[in-house]
Design a protein around this motif. Structure first.
Motif, PDB file in Angstrom:
ATOM      1  N   VAL A 119      67.865  35.297  26.789  1.00  0.00           N
ATOM      2  CA  VAL A 119      66.574  35.959  26.883  1.00  0.00           C
ATOM      3  C   VAL A 119      66.248  35.983  28.369  1.00  0.00           C
ATOM      4  CG1 VAL A 119      64.138  35.928  26.260  1.00  0.00           C
ATOM      5  CG2 VAL A 119      65.873  35.262  24.586  1.00  0.00           C
ATOM      6  N   ALA A 120      66.443  37.137  28.972  1.00  0.00           N
ATOM      7  CA  ALA A 120      66.461  37.235  30.428  1.00  0.00           C
ATOM      8  C   ALA A 120      65.116  37.583  31.019  1.00  0.00           C
ATOM      9  CB  ALA A 120      67.500  38.274  30.858  1.00  0.00           C
ATOM     10  N   GLY A 121      64.171  37.980  30.177  1.00  0.00           N
ATOM     11  CA  GLY A 121      62.864  38.341  30.700  1.00  0.00           C
ATOM     12  C   GLY A 121      61.876  38.491  29.572  1.00  0.00           C
ATOM     13  N   GLY A 122      60.614  38.597  29.929  1.00  0.00           N
ATOM     14  CA  GLY A 122      59.632  38.739  28.873  1.00  0.00           C
ATOM     15  C   GLY A 122      58.236  38.926  29.397  1.00  0.00           C
ATOM     16  N   ASP A 123      57.322  39.055  28.460  1.00  0.00           N
ATOM     17  CA  ASP A 123      55.930  39.317  28.764  1.00  0.00           C
ATOM     18  C   ASP A 123      55.121  38.864  27.553  1.00  0.00           C
ATOM     19  OD1 ASP A 123      53.853  40.315  30.325  1.00  0.00           O
ATOM     20  OD2 ASP A 123      54.033  42.361  29.571  1.00  0.00           O
ATOM     21  N   LEU A 124      54.057  38.108  27.790  1.00  0.00           N
ATOM     22  CA  LEU A 124      53.145  37.718  26.708  1.00  0.00           C
ATOM     23  C   LEU A 124      51.787  38.346  26.987  1.00  0.00           C
ATOM     24  CD1 LEU A 124      53.758  33.877  26.111  1.00  0.00           C
ATOM     25  CD2 LEU A 124      54.645  35.803  24.782  1.00  0.00           C
ATOM     26  N   SER A 125      51.183  38.953  25.966  1.00  0.00           N
ATOM     27  CA  SER A 125      49.850  39.503  26.175  1.00  0.00           C
ATOM     28  C   SER A 125      49.066  39.495  24.878  1.00  0.00           C
ATOM     29  CB  SER A 125      49.931  40.914  26.770  1.00  0.00           C
ATOM     30  OG  SER A 125      50.724  41.743  25.977  1.00  0.00           O
ATOM     31  N   GLY A 126      47.806  39.871  24.985  1.00  0.00           N
ATOM     32  CA  GLY A 126      46.936  39.900  23.817  1.00  0.00           C
ATOM     33  C   GLY A 126      47.035  41.223  23.080  1.00  0.00           C
ATOM     34  N   ALA A 127      46.613  41.217  21.829  1.00  0.00           N
ATOM     35  CA  ALA A 127      46.522  42.440  21.022  1.00  0.00           C
ATOM     36  C   ALA A 127      45.785  42.076  19.746  1.00  0.00           C
ATOM     37  CB  ALA A 127      47.895  43.012  20.707  1.00  0.00           C
ATOM     38  N   ARG A 128      45.405  43.096  18.977  1.00  0.00           N
ATOM     39  CA  ARG A 128      44.674  42.797  17.749  1.00  0.00           C
ATOM     40  C   ARG A 128      45.595  42.357  16.626  1.00  0.00           C
ATOM     41  NH1 ARG A 128      40.576  47.785  17.303  1.00  0.00           N
ATOM     42  NH2 ARG A 128      41.030  48.259  19.469  1.00  0.00           N
TER      43      ARG A 128
ATOM     44  N   VAL B  41      48.187  46.886  27.151  1.00  0.00           N
ATOM     45  CA  VAL B  41      47.469  46.853  25.880  1.00  0.00           C
ATOM     46  C   VAL B  41      46.053  47.397  26.068  1.00  0.00           C
ATOM     47  CG1 VAL B  41      46.667  45.399  23.978  1.00  0.00           C
ATOM     48  CG2 VAL B  41      48.805  44.836  25.153  1.00  0.00           C
ATOM     49  N   GLN B  42      45.696  48.339  25.194  1.00  0.00           N
ATOM     50  CA  GLN B  42      44.343  48.906  25.185  1.00  0.00           C
ATOM     51  C   GLN B  42      43.302  47.798  25.108  1.00  0.00           C
ATOM     52  OE1 GLN B  42      43.816  51.784  21.990  1.00  0.00           O
ATOM     53  NE2 GLN B  42      41.724  51.058  21.670  1.00  0.00           N
ATOM     54  N   ASP B  43      42.202  47.958  25.814  1.00  0.00           N
ATOM     55  CA  ASP B  43      41.052  47.043  25.846  1.00  0.00           C
ATOM     56  C   ASP B  43      41.319  45.796  26.686  1.00  0.00           C
ATOM     57  OD1 ASP B  43      39.583  48.705  24.091  1.00  0.00           O
ATOM     58  OD2 ASP B  43      40.569  47.784  22.380  1.00  0.00           O
ATOM     59  N   LEU B  44      42.590  45.474  26.905  1.00  0.00           N
ATOM     60  CA  LEU B  44      42.903  44.320  27.753  1.00  0.00           C
ATOM     61  C   LEU B  44      43.332  44.794  29.137  1.00  0.00           C
ATOM     62  CD1 LEU B  44      44.761  42.142  25.173  1.00  0.00           C
ATOM     63  CD2 LEU B  44      42.747  41.456  26.470  1.00  0.00           C
ATOM     64  N   ARG B  54      34.186  56.881  33.183  1.00  0.00           N
ATOM     65  CA  ARG B  54      35.527  57.456  33.264  1.00  0.00           C
ATOM     66  C   ARG B  54      36.293  57.216  31.960  1.00  0.00           C
ATOM     67  NH1 ARG B  54      38.775  59.268  37.959  1.00  0.00           N
ATOM     68  NH2 ARG B  54      40.949  59.223  37.284  1.00  0.00           N
ATOM     69  N   VAL B  55      36.903  58.264  31.438  1.00  0.00           N
ATOM     70  CA  VAL B  55      37.726  58.159  30.234  1.00  0.00           C
ATOM     71  C   VAL B  55      39.184  58.003  30.655  1.00  0.00           C
ATOM     72  CG1 VAL B  55      38.552  59.416  28.202  1.00  0.00           C
ATOM     73  CG2 VAL B  55      36.122  59.508  28.842  1.00  0.00           C
ATOM     74  N   THR B  56      39.871  57.025  30.060  1.00  0.00           N
ATOM     75  CA  THR B  56      41.279  56.805  30.398  1.00  0.00           C
ATOM     76  C   THR B  56      42.135  57.836  29.664  1.00  0.00           C
ATOM     77  OG1 THR B  56      40.906  54.442  30.681  1.00  0.00           O
ATOM     78  CG2 THR B  56      43.176  55.151  30.374  1.00  0.00           C
ATOM     79  N   ARG B  57      42.860  58.614  30.409  1.00  0.00           N
ATOM     80  CA  ARG B  57      43.748  59.591  29.805  1.00  0.00           C
ATOM     81  C   ARG B  57      45.093  58.939  29.475  1.00  0.00           C
ATOM     82  NH1 ARG B  57      45.018  64.391  32.948  1.00  0.00           N
ATOM     83  NH2 ARG B  57      45.010  63.106  34.823  1.00  0.00           N
ATOM     84  N   VAL B 131      49.653  49.934  22.350  1.00  0.00           N
ATOM     85  CA  VAL B 131      50.461  48.911  23.019  1.00  0.00           C
ATOM     86  C   VAL B 131      51.688  49.625  23.582  1.00  0.00           C
ATOM     87  CG1 VAL B 131      51.746  46.749  22.781  1.00  0.00           C
ATOM     88  CG2 VAL B 131      49.690  47.130  21.393  1.00  0.00           C
ATOM     89  N   LEU B 132      51.742  49.747  24.902  1.00  0.00           N
ATOM     90  CA  LEU B 132      52.845  50.451  25.567  1.00  0.00           C
ATOM     91  C   LEU B 132      53.737  49.429  26.251  1.00  0.00           C
ATOM     92  CD1 LEU B 132      54.218  53.083  26.667  1.00  0.00           C
ATOM     93  CD2 LEU B 132      52.677  52.892  28.629  1.00  0.00           C
ATOM     94  N   THR B 133      54.973  49.336  25.801  1.00  0.00           N
ATOM     95  CA  THR B 133      55.925  48.402  26.405  1.00  0.00           C
ATOM     96  C   THR B 133      57.041  49.204  27.063  1.00  0.00           C
ATOM     97  OG1 THR B 133      55.452  46.726  24.731  1.00  0.00           O
ATOM     98  CG2 THR B 133      57.499  46.479  25.971  1.00  0.00           C
ATOM     99  N   ILE B 134      57.208  48.987  28.348  1.00  0.00           N
ATOM    100  CA  ILE B 134      58.260  49.692  29.075  1.00  0.00           C
ATOM    101  C   ILE B 134      59.254  48.678  29.632  1.00  0.00           C
ATOM    102  CG2 ILE B 134      58.769  51.165  31.066  1.00  0.00           C
ATOM    103  CD1 ILE B 134      56.214  52.645  30.591  1.00  0.00           C
ATOM    104  N   THR B 135      60.508  48.977  29.429  1.00  0.00           N
ATOM    105  CA  THR B 135      61.591  48.213  30.044  1.00  0.00           C
ATOM    106  C   THR B 135      62.191  49.076  31.135  1.00  0.00           C
ATOM    107  OG1 THR B 135      62.108  47.185  27.922  1.00  0.00           O
ATOM    108  CG2 THR B 135      63.804  47.079  29.627  1.00  0.00           C
ATOM    109  N   ALA B 136      62.381  48.498  32.298  1.00  0.00           N
ATOM    110  CA  ALA B 136      62.996  49.245  33.398  1.00  0.00           C
ATOM    111  C   ALA B 136      64.329  48.606  33.760  1.00  0.00           C
ATOM    112  CB  ALA B 136      62.079  49.260  34.617  1.00  0.00           C
ATOM    113  N   LEU B 137      65.333  49.442  33.927  1.00  0.00           N
ATOM    114  CA  LEU B 137      66.670  48.993  34.322  1.00  0.00           C
ATOM    115  C   LEU B 137      66.995  49.549  35.694  1.00  0.00           C
ATOM    116  CD1 LEU B 137      68.572  49.623  30.963  1.00  0.00           C
ATOM    117  CD2 LEU B 137      67.419  47.550  31.751  1.00  0.00           C
TER     118      LEU B 137
END
Lengths: 323, 323
Positions: A119-128, B41-44, B54-57, B131-137
């Motif tokens: 497990v080379a990387g990660g991210d913890l965050s909140g959500a509903r 994450v939305q709201d966080l 301002r509205v987030t697009r 909840v938008l999760t992006i992995t970058a290589l």
């Protein structure tokens, strides 16, 4: 949380840089990297408490998240080298549940035979709700990748891994005790537990993808959405007619018969329409199907479509009364 | 949805296999791959509607998700080659918003100068919030990676990119019009829009990480959690004393003065404690600081700690009255 979470996750043989920097560096040994991402969402991909009373442990969610990702690498004839794990969750998620999830990730890597995968990387965050997103990175077997678009007329279609078991397990989980015998009933208790486990903890046959590639497989994909949907995708991508032979699936269906009898279901329907087994579907030249694979159909020239026992099928399901 | 979403995302020069298979294959050209994951994450991490109106697009969310991930590659002296995008969202999310998010991803890749970087894979699913999760290589520059642990006594500490602007923008977004002059007030309108844009659409200086590596940087990291927190991490990882010189940050603070005056804030506080600018912090041998970087401090032997103007600092903030 991170301080307790991270030490439970395996560090791997491919890590070039330890934890704590901005990004992971994985030694891949090939100029190509295979990458895939999959997300599990609470209430959509699993129920915190199933109608049959089973409570979903963090371990189950972590295990399944890893399994479905590693299955995608398997389907490209790749070997897993690293995972990136992003976990979003409500603030009131019990710490034990989260640590159990970490243990499930570690257990899947070990149980599925992906030793050396970190497990080379990660991210913890909140959500509903719990949203677990796993990215899997792999290195290719020299014979890979094998795409789903390579099946040729004359090929045999073969499968490896569980067939219909995850669907049978889901049906058991979704059945409240009052609506019939509880799944734990003595007659089929051990089998029913195995089927439920097949749904909660899929067992993709890692290594079989690379073995298929070395055996010269022309096409390869994993079974995530069910045999019918996935075989049709293979047929379309390859531009060939694929004909599945239900007689050759009878052994898989027979195993499910006690659960089907309990629930009044058709076991062949689970085999054909049920998803999430994460086995592999492959096309081989006749006579080259490797050990462990079961031939279940054939490839012919013609319209890019799926047949079952010689008749057109639909991806929405399979009606054995029509056959 | 996928059918409309995918074509808006760039395909890249490193894709070995087109879309539609089980996993992406990226040609990396190096036996090492750099990988990082980040979730919005939305709201966080953003408000659908900010207190200032301002509205987030979707565009904002997609852009920021890409920017913060590519910043992590930049901090390892790596070049982006591919992204994996997992988007979970409520079923009633407007299609236009989702397509705008895809456009924001594509815009960020283009605007930040990451041409050739593809969106190589993805996953769409449901959730109660976005909840938008992006992995970058990434692939490494020959001189990389540069870790945060390499700073040496005698080094200069230097920064490149925006400083304090994202924090100033956040403060403007969080200020309701009734609590003061609206951020759009004529006096500072253009600046205020720029600062808000700095918060919504960070501009990591891609390529500066590799340039720092080629200039022989001893340590490198990105500024995501604020200068104080991040510089302290660098000090600890390197086992050195880092001393920041606020006089050398005055130019950055001066730029924020009109917004600070409007909101009754301290611009130096934004520079030191504000996060999400996604610039780079680096340690160089004196005389080797490359063009574009501003020297802002020094490295000395001693306890692994952070000083500001020669005095101990805390990561929770900076009080210029104490200095």
């Amino acid at each position: 949380m991170l301080a307790a979470f991270l030490p439970r996750l395996p560090r791997g043989a491919h890590d070039d840089v330890g934890n704590g920097d901005d990004a992971a560096v994985l030694r891949i040994g090939d100029p190509r990297v295979v990458a895939t991402v999959d997300t599990l969402v609470q209430d959509l991909d699993y129920r915190p408490v199933w109608p049959n009373g089973r409570v979903t442990r963090g371990h189950d969610v972590g295990f399944k998240g890893v399994a479905q990702n590693l299955s995608d690498l398997n389907a490209m004839a790749a070997y897993p080298i690293g995972l990136l794990v992003s976990l979003a969750m409500p603030a009131d998620t019990p710490v034990d549940w989260v640590l159990s999830l970490a243990d499930g990730i570690a257990d899947a890597i070990h149980t599925l035979g992906a030793e050396g995968c970190s497990v080379a990387g990660g991210d913890l965050s909140g959500a509903r709700e719990v949203v677990l997103t796993i990215t899997a990175l792999g290195r290719l077997d020299d014979a890979g990748p094998v795409l789903r678009s390579g099946a040729r007329p004359g090929d045999e279609i073969a499968v490896i891994g569980r067939v219909g078991e995850a669907a049978a397990g889901l049906a058991l989980l979704e059945t409240a005790p009052e609506s019939g015998s509880p799944p734990g009933a003595p007659a089929g208790a051990a089998l029913f537990e195995e089927l439920i486990s097949a749904q909660l903890r899929p067992r993709p046959p890692l290594g079989a993808g690379a073995a298929a590639a070395r055996a010269g497989a022309h096409a390869l994909m994993d079974l995530s959405d069910g045999m019918l949907r996935d075989a049709e995708r293979l047929a379309r991508a390859s531009g060939v007619r694929v004909d599945l032979d239900t007689a050759r699936l009878a052994g898989f269906a027979d195993r499910l018969a006690p659960a089907a009898a309990l629930l009044g279901a058709d076991p062949m329907h689970w085999c054909l329409a049920g998803g999430e087994d994460f086995g592999l579907l492959a096309a081989f030249t006749p006579g080259t199907v490797p050990a462990g694979f079961t031939a279940i159909g054939s490839v012919a020239d013609g319209a890019a479509e799926l047949l079952v026992d010689g008749r057109p099928s639909t991806t929405t399901g399979w009606d054995h009364f029509a056959a």
